[in-house]
Scaffold this motif. Structure first.
Motif, PDB file in Angstrom:
ATOM      1  N   LEU A 155     -15.141  31.417  27.752  1.00  0.00           N
ATOM      2  CA  LEU A 155     -15.734  31.273  29.076  1.00  0.00           C
ATOM      3  C   LEU A 155     -16.675  32.429  29.426  1.00  0.00           C
ATOM      4  CD1 LEU A 155     -12.600  29.946  30.982  1.00  0.00           C
ATOM      5  CD2 LEU A 155     -14.705  28.674  30.552  1.00  0.00           C
ATOM      6  N   THR A 156     -16.519  33.569  28.781  1.00  0.00           N
ATOM      7  CA  THR A 156     -17.389  34.714  29.061  1.00  0.00           C
ATOM      8  C   THR A 156     -18.361  34.983  27.905  1.00  0.00           C
ATOM      9  OG1 THR A 156     -15.749  36.271  28.149  1.00  0.00           O
ATOM     10  CG2 THR A 156     -15.632  35.794  30.516  1.00  0.00           C
ATOM     11  N   ARG A 157     -18.511  34.003  27.014  1.00  0.00           N
ATOM     12  CA  ARG A 157     -19.289  34.214  25.788  1.00  0.00           C
ATOM     13  C   ARG A 157     -20.767  34.489  26.051  1.00  0.00           C
ATOM     14  NH1 ARG A 157     -18.718  29.060  26.952  1.00  0.00           N
ATOM     15  NH2 ARG A 157     -20.298  27.481  26.430  1.00  0.00           N
ATOM     16  N   PHE A 207     -17.985  40.643  37.956  1.00  0.00           N
ATOM     17  CA  PHE A 207     -18.329  42.043  37.720  1.00  0.00           C
ATOM     18  C   PHE A 207     -19.571  42.146  36.833  1.00  0.00           C
ATOM     19  CE2 PHE A 207     -13.451  42.777  37.815  1.00  0.00           C
ATOM     20  CZ  PHE A 207     -13.440  42.698  39.189  1.00  0.00           C
ATOM     21  N   ALA A 208     -19.583  41.349  35.755  1.00  0.00           N
ATOM     22  CA  ALA A 208     -20.722  41.386  34.835  1.00  0.00           C
ATOM     23  C   ALA A 208     -22.002  40.914  35.511  1.00  0.00           C
ATOM     24  CB  ALA A 208     -20.423  40.541  33.603  1.00  0.00           C
ATOM     25  N   GLY A 232     -21.872  41.783  28.288  1.00  0.00           N
ATOM     26  CA  GLY A 232     -21.335  43.002  28.873  1.00  0.00           C
ATOM     27  C   GLY A 232     -19.833  43.005  29.025  1.00  0.00           C
ATOM     28  N   ILE A 233     -19.159  41.915  28.639  1.00  0.00           N
ATOM     29  CA  ILE A 233     -17.709  41.812  28.771  1.00  0.00           C
ATOM     30  C   ILE A 233     -17.068  41.956  27.399  1.00  0.00           C
ATOM     31  CG2 ILE A 233     -15.769  40.370  29.488  1.00  0.00           C
ATOM     32  CD1 ILE A 233     -17.663  38.948  31.417  1.00  0.00           C
ATOM     33  N   GLU A 234     -16.157  42.916  27.260  1.00  0.00           N
ATOM     34  CA  GLU A 234     -15.358  43.068  26.044  1.00  0.00           C
ATOM     35  C   GLU A 234     -13.923  42.655  26.352  1.00  0.00           C
ATOM     36  OE1 GLU A 234     -13.957  46.380  22.713  1.00  0.00           O
ATOM     37  OE2 GLU A 234     -15.525  46.868  24.164  1.00  0.00           O
ATOM     38  N   ALA A 266     -12.073  43.673  29.725  1.00  0.00           N
ATOM     39  CA  ALA A 266     -11.138  42.668  30.260  1.00  0.00           C
ATOM     40  C   ALA A 266      -9.926  42.583  29.345  1.00  0.00           C
ATOM     41  CB  ALA A 266     -11.831  41.314  30.359  1.00  0.00           C
ATOM     42  N   LEU A 267      -8.746  42.810  29.904  1.00  0.00           N
ATOM     43  CA  LEU A 267      -7.515  42.779  29.115  1.00  0.00           C
ATOM     44  C   LEU A 267      -6.674  41.575  29.501  1.00  0.00           C
ATOM     45  CD1 LEU A 267      -8.126  46.063  29.892  1.00  0.00           C
ATOM     46  CD2 LEU A 267      -6.396  46.241  28.103  1.00  0.00           C
TER      47      LEU A 267
END
Length: 223
Positions: free
Chosen positions: A52-54, A29-30, A58-60, A38-39
């Motif tokens: 992994l998304t560091r 998505f990002a 744009g990802i919280e 992201a939950l």
């Protein structure tokens, strides 16, 4: 995966990833230019998700589950199968009896997690253009906490508990008119060449979903 989601997500869109696990969908998505919430309530997985998304600012990532009402709930954990952590005891019991792939799964641990709602997330972040829901039997509860339609979303189904998918369909019909398509398993293409109305999807589920073991149902708002 990006080709799949490009149909639903434009640069600058807000996306909710409910049950993000390790974030492969959040990353896709990002990469399409979306802002992603992201939950992931599993305390063992959340640090991995963040790591992994560091490189994607744009990802919280939030350490929360989503349900019909805010509060706390017991999340059952499987040490050998962390992808099937679930808040729904009836779903777990039923699947062990009806689905061969779940007969040897054990949920030997649990943890108390914070539960929010879709409405609360929308109040905080805004209305998403797309929402992915993958919460191991709790999908109906997630949709029950939503009081307005979204442009598009997906939710997981598992053969053996197809009545849960029918209830999800009922929740969506409460919010508005949608059309539907399906992806089997982890494939990246829809099984139907044209989108189906709610009655066709309901009949497909009632007759066994073509024997597909699991997958995702995609819904997009038409009215």
């Amino acid at each position: 995966m990006r080709r799949l989601y490009r149909e639903f997500i434009l640069p600058g869109d807000l996306v909710f990833d409910i049950g993000a696990h390790l974030g492969d969908r959040s990353s896709a998505f990002a990469a399409l230019g979306a802002r992603v919430v992201a939950l992931e309530p599993q305390p063992q997985l959340l640090p991995w998700l963040r790591w992994l998304t560091r490189h994607q600012p744009g990802i919280e990532c939030l350490p929360q589950a989503v349900g019909r009402a805010p509060g706390n709930a017991e999340l059952a954990l499987s040490q050998r199968n962390p992808t099937v952590a679930s808040l729904d005891a009836r779903w777990r019991k039923h699947l062990r009896a009806t689905a061969a792939g779940f007969r040897h799964v054990r949920w030997e641990d649990s943890v108390t997690v914070t539960v929010t709602t879709m409405d609360e997330l929308i109040r905080q972040y805004g209305r998403p253009g797309f929402c992915k829901i993958d919460v191991e039997g709790f999908e109906v509860e997630v949709l029950a906490g939503l009081s307005q339609p979204l442009p598009a979303l997906s939710f997981e189904f598992v053969n053996g508990t197809l009545e849960q998918a029918v209830k999800c369909l009922d929740e969506l019909e409460r919010l508005g008119r949608h059309e539907f398509n399906v992806i089997a398993g982890e494939q990246r293409r829809f099984i139907w060449s044209s989108w189906q109305d709610p009655e066709a999807l309901r009949q497909w589920l009632y007759t066994g979903a073509d024997g597909i073991a699991s997958g995702d149902i995609y819904a997009r708002l038409t009215a």
